[in-house]
Design an enzyme around this catalytic site. Structure first.
Site, PDB file in Angstrom:
ATOM      1  N   PRO A  20       6.564 -12.472   0.461  1.00 25.48           N
ATOM      2  CA  PRO A  20       7.043 -13.863   1.333  1.00 25.48           C
ATOM      3  C   PRO A  20       6.360 -15.037   0.935  1.00 25.48           C
ATOM      4  O   PRO A  20       5.044 -15.464   0.184  1.00 25.48           O
ATOM      5  CB  PRO A  20       6.558 -14.121   2.653  1.00 25.48           C
ATOM      6  N   MET A  21       7.395 -16.018  -0.013  1.00 29.51           N
ATOM      7  CA  MET A  21       6.489 -17.513  -0.309  1.00 29.51           C
ATOM      8  C   MET A  21       7.624 -18.284  -0.423  1.00 29.51           C
ATOM      9  O   MET A  21       9.298 -18.726  -0.421  1.00 29.51           O
ATOM     10  CB  MET A  21       6.837 -17.420  -2.187  1.00 29.51           C
ATOM     11  N   GLN A  74       9.414 -13.115   7.865  1.00 30.01           N
ATOM     12  CA  GLN A  74       8.423 -13.777   8.909  1.00 30.01           C
ATOM     13  C   GLN A  74       8.213 -15.349   9.464  1.00 30.01           C
ATOM     14  O   GLN A  74       8.767 -15.984   9.239  1.00 30.01           O
ATOM     15  CB  GLN A  74       7.922 -13.581   7.346  1.00 30.01           C
ATOM     16  N   CYS A 104      -1.231 -18.405   5.700  1.00 34.40           N
ATOM     17  CA  CYS A 104      -1.072 -19.426   5.276  1.00 34.40           C
ATOM     18  C   CYS A 104      -2.378 -20.299   5.482  1.00 34.40           C
ATOM     19  O   CYS A 104      -2.356 -20.504   6.523  1.00 34.40           O
ATOM     20  CB  CYS A 104       0.426 -19.907   6.210  1.00 34.40           C
ATOM     21  N   ASN A 205      -2.199  -6.859  -2.093  1.00 33.55           N
ATOM     22  CA  ASN A 205      -1.632  -8.460  -2.744  1.00 33.55           C
ATOM     23  C   ASN A 205      -2.800  -9.151  -3.301  1.00 33.55           C
ATOM     24  O   ASN A 205      -3.992  -9.639  -2.431  1.00 33.55           O
ATOM     25  CB  ASN A 205      -1.376  -8.604  -1.592  1.00 33.55           C
ATOM     26  N   GLY A 206      -2.394  -9.823  -4.447  1.00 37.73           N
ATOM     27  CA  GLY A 206      -3.018 -10.814  -4.975  1.00 37.73           C
ATOM     28  C   GLY A 206      -3.139 -10.383  -6.509  1.00 37.73           C
ATOM     29  O   GLY A 206      -3.770  -9.296  -6.878  1.00 37.73           O
ATOM     30  N   ASP A 207      -2.485 -11.517  -7.206  1.00 34.40           N
ATOM     31  CA  ASP A 207      -3.032 -11.413  -8.759  1.00 34.40           C
ATOM     32  C   ASP A 207      -2.629 -10.132  -9.201  1.00 34.40           C
ATOM     33  O   ASP A 207      -2.931  -9.715 -10.121  1.00 34.40           O
ATOM     34  CB  ASP A 207      -3.907 -11.516  -9.271  1.00 34.40           C
ATOM     35  N   GLY A 229       3.830 -11.473  -5.658  1.00 34.35           N
ATOM     36  CA  GLY A 229       3.968 -12.851  -5.335  1.00 34.35           C
ATOM     37  C   GLY A 229       4.335 -13.762  -6.709  1.00 34.35           C
ATOM     38  O   GLY A 229       5.494 -13.278  -7.490  1.00 34.35           O
ATOM     39  N   ARG A 230       3.630 -14.837  -7.097  1.00 33.64           N
ATOM     40  CA  ARG A 230       3.595 -15.356  -8.685  1.00 33.64           C
ATOM     41  C   ARG A 230       4.085 -14.240  -9.292  1.00 33.64           C
ATOM     42  O   ARG A 230       4.994 -15.132 -10.310  1.00 33.64           O
ATOM     43  CB  ARG A 230       2.608 -16.404  -8.124  1.00 33.64           C
TER      44      ARG A 230
HETATM   45  C1  LIG Z   1       4.420 -20.924  -3.653  1.00 33.20           C
HETATM   46  C2  LIG Z   1       3.704 -19.728  -2.599  1.00 33.20           C
HETATM   47  C3  LIG Z   1       4.751 -20.212  -1.367  1.00 33.20           C
HETATM   48  C4  LIG Z   1       4.447 -18.976  -0.664  1.00 33.20           C
HETATM   49  N1  LIG Z   1       4.605 -18.486   0.873  1.00 33.20           N
HETATM   50  C5  LIG Z   1       4.357 -18.153   1.769  1.00 33.20           C
HETATM   51  C6  LIG Z   1       4.880 -17.740   2.907  1.00 33.20           C
HETATM   52  O1  LIG Z   1       5.389 -18.287   3.362  1.00 33.20           O
HETATM   53  N2  LIG Z   1       4.165 -16.669   4.090  1.00 33.20           N
HETATM   54  C7  LIG Z   1       3.208 -16.206   3.296  1.00 33.20           C
HETATM   55  O2  LIG Z   1       2.551 -15.034   4.424  1.00 33.20           O
HETATM   56  N3  LIG Z   1       2.458 -15.914   2.074  1.00 33.20           N
HETATM   57  C8  LIG Z   1       3.379 -17.285   1.339  1.00 33.20           C
HETATM   58  N4  LIG Z   1       2.281 -17.175   0.090  1.00 33.20           N
HETATM   59  C9  LIG Z   1       1.715 -16.557   0.180  1.00 33.20           C
HETATM   60  C10 LIG Z   1       1.774 -15.025  -0.885  1.00 33.20           C
HETATM   61  O3  LIG Z   1       2.909 -14.650  -0.221  1.00 33.20           O
HETATM   62  C11 LIG Z   1       0.952 -14.726  -1.997  1.00 33.20           C
HETATM   63  O4  LIG Z   1       0.200 -13.466  -0.536  1.00 33.20           O
HETATM   64  C12 LIG Z   1      -0.253 -14.921  -2.571  1.00 33.20           C
HETATM   65  O5  LIG Z   1       0.409 -15.973  -3.657  1.00 33.20           O
HETATM   66  C13 LIG Z   1      -0.534 -14.496  -3.111  1.00 33.20           C
HETATM   67  O6  LIG Z   1      -0.271 -13.633  -3.816  1.00 33.20           O
HETATM   68  P1  LIG Z   1       0.371 -13.199  -6.018  1.00 33.20           P
HETATM   69  O7  LIG Z   1      -0.904 -13.119  -6.024  1.00 33.20           O
HETATM   70  O8  LIG Z   1       0.976 -11.727  -6.138  1.00 33.20           O
HETATM   71  O9  LIG Z   1       0.945 -15.021  -5.807  1.00 33.20           O
HETATM   72  C14 LIG Z   1       2.838 -17.936  -0.863  1.00 33.20           C
HETATM   73  C15 LIG Z   1       2.174 -18.101  -1.569  1.00 33.20           C
HETATM   74  C16 LIG Z   1       3.448 -19.271  -3.192  1.00 33.20           C
HETATM   75  C17 LIG Z   1       2.651 -19.478  -4.354  1.00 33.20           C
END
Ligand SMILES: Cc1cc2nc3c(=O)[nH]c(=O)nc-3n(C[C@H](O)[C@H](O)[C@H](O)COP(=O)(O)O)c2cc1C
Length: 334
Positions: A20-21, A74, A104, A205-207, A229-230
């Site tokens: 979720p982002m 979510q 969050c 989750n993460g990186d 995510g990213r």
């Molecule tokens: C722009 C942005 C918005 C995000 N919004 C949410 C969200 O709405 N709910 C949530 O549980 N995590 C949110 N996250 C966290 C991501 O779901 C994820 O846990 C985090 O980016 C780490 O994963 P990654 O390294 O693959 O990006 C957000 C992250 C980013 C960068």
């Protein structure tokens, strides 16, 4: 075929899910990731209290289209009563899963006692989960949380065990603490500890940014599913790359032309799904366009130009110019 896992009654391929982002993973984004093989997608976070007070954004945020399934909506909130009420309202949109945000880090959310603030109050996190599970009936409720609140003081295991006892059907763990926000290392060992402590599926989750880091996440943590995510910014292809790896299929990375074609498809989807006029909707498309152009010669300048786009025709022309720039660079062997 890759393995599958079960989140409650929902079957999900054991490849990779879209995280979720908020402000990024809207319907257009989720659809693009789905088209390239995302196993499961989650909506942007929605305020439980906001829904109860019939926030006008509810329908836009909670609608689940068939192409997105399996999909979770979510919710975030800090009061069990509002959470239960919000779950009942969200059920009208027939999500496959309801996910609760307990990760969050932003002050606007944390200061209301929601998001990662709940990692400091495990009993309340458990009560919120229990209330959601009771209200959701046979729709599985999952929770996404972090390694802990303070760096070096992880309590993800304690948290996950309590949530499992409260009826959570799966747990997603982002291996960073709240005070790390989105930088510094994400800790796979903490995700592994959670996996070893609970019986329900654990989503790591993460990186994760490619098939190699995805496989590493699976191997180092033993998690049931990986969430990205990213790493999917301007890169829905990551899901195809991972699907290919998990299924022993050869993966052919997209050419620049293919990337630009997909970028334009994504922009068309944003324009089609937006209620705003073309110029305003292009504001939403700008950052995505810039992400698709990452990592090439002259990218920085072109990314800057993406932030000035105000029509689809301009995006098309910019994509063509970008392709020509790379071609002339290759022709000149620069
Ligand atoms: C722009 C942005 C918005 C995000 N919004 C949410 C969200 O709405 N709910 C949530 O549980 N995590 C949110 N996250 C966290 C991501 O779901 C994820 O846990 C985090 O980016 C780490 O994963 P990654 O390294 O693959 O990006 C957000 C992250 C980013 C960068």
């Amino acid at each position: 075929m890759a393995d599958t896992i079960k989140i409650g009654k929902v079957t999900v391929s054991r490849t990779a899910a879209l995280a979720p982002m908020a402000g990024v993973a809207d319907r257009a984004y989720r659809l693009m990731c789905k088209r390239y093989g995302a196993a499961y997608v989650v909506s942007e976070m929605v305020s439980a209290k906001g829904i109860c007070y019939s926030d006008r954004k509810t329908a836009a945020l909670c609608t689940v289209t068939d192409e997105e399934r399996p999909m979770a909506v979510q919710l975030f909130g800090s009061e069990p009563e509002f959470m239960a009420e919000a779950v009942k309202i969200v059920l009208e949109y027939e999500p496959d899963i309801i996910d609760i945000n307990m990760g969050c880090p932003v002050p606007k959310v944390v200061n209301t006692g929601a998001g990662s603030a709940l990692m400091r109050d495990v009993p309340l996190a458990a009560k919120i989960t229990e209330a959601a599970v009771k209200a959701a009936g046979d729709v599985p409720v999952t929770v996404k949380h972090r390694a802990g609140w303070h760096y070096g003081e992880p309590n993800a295991v304690e948290m996950a065990k309590a949530l499992e006892n409260s009826g959570a059907a799966a747990i997603a763990v982002h291996g960073r603490s709240r005070d790390q926000y989105y930088s510094g290392e994400s800790h796979n060992d903490i995700i592994r500890d959670v996996k070893q402590a609970v019986k329900i599926p654990v989503i790591g989750n993460g990186d994760v940014t490619d098939a190699d880091s995805c496989v590493r996440m699976y191997e180092e943590t033993g998690c049931d599913l990986v969430m990205i995510g990213r790493g999917s910014y301007g890169n829905p292809f990551i899901f195809d790359e991972i699907d290919a790896r998990m299924n022993g299929r050869e993966y052919v990375p997209p050419t620049l032309e293919e990337k630009m074609r997909v970028m334009l498809e994504h922009i068309r989807l944003i324009l089609q799904l937006s209620e705003k006029n073309e110029e305003m909707a292009m504001h939403e498309a700008r950052k995505h366009a810039a992400w698709y152009m990452n990592g090439y010669y002259g990218s920085a300048k072109f990314r800057g130009r993406c932030y000035l786009l105000s029509s689809y025709a301009e995006a098309e022309a910019l994509a063509e110019e970008f392709i020509q720039l790379q071609k002339s660079r290759n022709d000149n062997n620069l």
